[in-house]
Motif scaffolding. Structure first.
Motif, PDB file in Angstrom:
ATOM      1  N   ALA A 168     -23.328  79.370  57.726  1.00 45.91           N
ATOM      2  CA  ALA A 168     -23.242  77.985  58.150  1.00 45.91           C
ATOM      3  C   ALA A 168     -21.951  77.802  58.939  1.00 45.91           C
ATOM      4  N   VAL A 169     -21.944  76.872  59.874  1.00 52.55           N
ATOM      5  CA  VAL A 169     -20.725  76.603  60.634  1.00 52.55           C
ATOM      6  C   VAL A 169     -19.577  76.257  59.686  1.00 52.55           C
ATOM      7  N   SER A 170     -19.879  75.605  58.594  1.00 58.32           N
ATOM      8  CA  SER A 170     -18.844  75.218  57.629  1.00 58.32           C
ATOM      9  C   SER A 170     -18.189  76.409  56.949  1.00 58.32           C
ATOM     10  N   ASP A 171     -18.808  77.583  57.060  1.00 59.53           N
ATOM     11  CA  ASP A 171     -18.226  78.800  56.479  1.00 59.53           C
ATOM     12  C   ASP A 171     -17.268  79.503  57.444  1.00 59.53           C
ATOM     13  N   LEU A 172     -17.251  79.089  58.699  1.00 59.01           N
ATOM     14  CA  LEU A 172     -16.446  79.768  59.714  1.00 59.01           C
ATOM     15  C   LEU A 172     -14.997  79.301  59.690  1.00 59.01           C
ATOM     16  N   ILE A 173     -14.097  80.230  60.019  1.00 56.26           N
ATOM     17  CA  ILE A 173     -12.669  79.916  60.148  1.00 56.26           C
ATOM     18  C   ILE A 173     -12.218  80.277  61.556  1.00 56.26           C
ATOM     19  N   LEU A 174     -11.677  79.289  62.258  1.00 54.08           N
ATOM     20  CA  LEU A 174     -11.094  79.499  63.583  1.00 54.08           C
ATOM     21  C   LEU A 174      -9.580  79.562  63.433  1.00 54.08           C
ATOM     22  N   MET A 175      -8.965  80.524  64.111  1.00 54.17           N
ATOM     23  CA  MET A 175      -7.510  80.639  64.097  1.00 54.17           C
ATOM     24  C   MET A 175      -6.979  80.264  65.468  1.00 54.17           C
ATOM     25  N   ALA A 209      -7.097  90.012  64.002  1.00 54.13           N
ATOM     26  CA  ALA A 209      -7.645  89.506  62.743  1.00 54.13           C
ATOM     27  C   ALA A 209      -9.085  89.045  62.903  1.00 54.13           C
ATOM     28  N   ALA A 210      -9.409  88.469  64.067  1.00 51.92           N
ATOM     29  CA  ALA A 210     -10.779  88.010  64.314  1.00 51.92           C
ATOM     30  C   ALA A 210     -11.760  89.162  64.429  1.00 51.92           C
ATOM     31  N   CYS A 211     -11.238  90.387  64.577  1.00 49.25           N
ATOM     32  CA  CYS A 211     -12.092  91.561  64.788  1.00 49.25           C
ATOM     33  C   CYS A 211     -12.138  92.512  63.589  1.00 49.25           C
ATOM     34  N   VAL A 217     -10.785  85.604  59.188  1.00 48.07           N
ATOM     35  CA  VAL A 217     -10.868  84.913  60.479  1.00 48.07           C
ATOM     36  C   VAL A 217     -12.154  85.306  61.204  1.00 48.07           C
ATOM     37  N   ASP A 218     -12.903  84.302  61.681  1.00 54.37           N
ATOM     38  CA  ASP A 218     -14.154  84.552  62.398  1.00 54.37           C
ATOM     39  C   ASP A 218     -13.995  84.484  63.910  1.00 54.37           C
TER      40      ASP A 218
END
Length: 336
Positions: A168-175, A209-211, A217-218
């Motif tokens: 879900a979008v609510s599970d995503l973390i943007l840095m 971190a996104a990788c 981090v997503d």
């Protein structure tokens, strides 16, 4: 044991080529140990200067014919590791991108995520980016091709990323960097339902971190330095992630400088990962202060220290975490 003198030159080159990763980590280790002396002392220029000097001298032992394309500035601005400087002990012709101390403020204030960074590519394979801002968008590996689009609203990118990850979008973390210029990005991200993690400095570490699979981090988004964008692209390429960028100009002088540094490149267009870093890329980073990706330099005794590094290569996709234990009684590096 094979007789190297009677092996084809290609075989000897392959051995040297494979060893470059270990030579690179020695370079980032030297810079990290030198700058760690200044951790928490509130003197970011001294920390950066120590890292630059140690990194430059360490390059003297690396078996490459290297040209700095991302460095400390122009020749008249930087005494070492300036753009166009030739370094190395001789070998294959390589482009070099460096940030001797990413997060000078982090080191000076003993905050997390300061690290030393080097990337190598074959000559001509790194974008020669001017020292301006770059908009960046990064996601990790294992996702559908061309999943992200820097021109699309962040809500669209989050929705597509969530669908691809089965979340879900609510599970995503943007840095993103904690900057006033990112207020709209942060608001739109939260409005879409995702969470935001902010950092004070160090967007190369954030892009990595996104990788990384076990990172929380997503996606990484926002603007930061263009030279750091090239270093981030090198790391993202090594792990098979996706990245797009766009140079952000304040005036015609900056546009002219970008055209001079990268002839034939439309400065205003969207940059792909291949535009920023292509071919076989090597990347190394060593932690100066501890963060989610790397531990910092640890002093074991008056003459010994421990380092923690990440070394990656795009050709193999291998990611190595390297712990080094250093005895200054047998090294030329200055102790902490």
């Amino acid at each position: 044991m094979p007789d190297m003198e009677h092996e084809p030159k290609s075989a000897a080159y392959r051995v040297t080529d494979r060893n470059l990763a270990l030579e690179l980590v020695r370079v980032t280790e030297a810079a990290a140990i030198a700058s760690a002396h200044w951790t928490g002392r509130g003197k970011k220029n001294e920390a950066d200067g120590a890292a630059v000097q140690a990194m430059r001298h360490a390059f003297d032992t690396v078996a490459i014919d290297g040209t700095v394309v991302i460095g400390e500035g122009e020749m008249d601005e930087a005494p070492m590791l300036y753009i166009g400087e030739h370094v190395g002990a001789g070998g294959p012709a390589m482009d070099i991108a460096v940030d001797p101390l990413e997060g000078t403020n982090l080191c000076a204030k003993a905050l997390p995520n300061a690290m030393t960074v080097v990337a190598l590519a074959e000559r001509g394979n790194f974008l020669h980016a001017p020292d301006i801002y770059m908009e960046k968008l990064v996601v990790g590996p294992g996702l559908p091709k061309d999943l992200i689009d820097i021109d699309a609203p962040i809500a669209t990118n989050l929705r597509e990323l969530a669908r691809a990850k089965g979340k879900a979008v609510s599970d995503l973390i943007l840095m993103a960097l904690d900057r006033d210029r990112h207020e709209e990005l942060i608001a739109k991200t939260r409005e879409a339902g995702a969470r935001v993690t902010l950092l004070s400095d160090g967007d190369v570490a954030a892009a990595i971190a996104a990788c990384i699979e076990d990172s929380s981090v997503d996606i990484y988004a926002g603007s930061g330095g263009a030279p750091e964008g090239v270093l981030a692209a090198a790391a993202v390429r090594c792990v098979g992630g996706q990245m797009q960028g766009r140079l952000l100009f304040e005036d015609e002088t900056q546009i002219a400088r970008a055209r001079e540094m990268a002839p034939g490149l439309d400065p205003s267009r969207k940059l792909s990962l291949d535009d920023m870093a292509r071919g076989d890329v090597l990347f190394s980073a060593t932690g100066v202060t501890a963060g989610p990706l790397l531990r910092g330099v640890e002093r074991i005794s008056a003459t010994r220290a421990r380092t923690h590094s990440i070394v990656m290569r795009s050709k193999s996709g291998t990611v190595r975490f390297v712990e080094g234990r250093h005895d200054f009684s047998t090294k030329t590096w200055a102790p902490l």
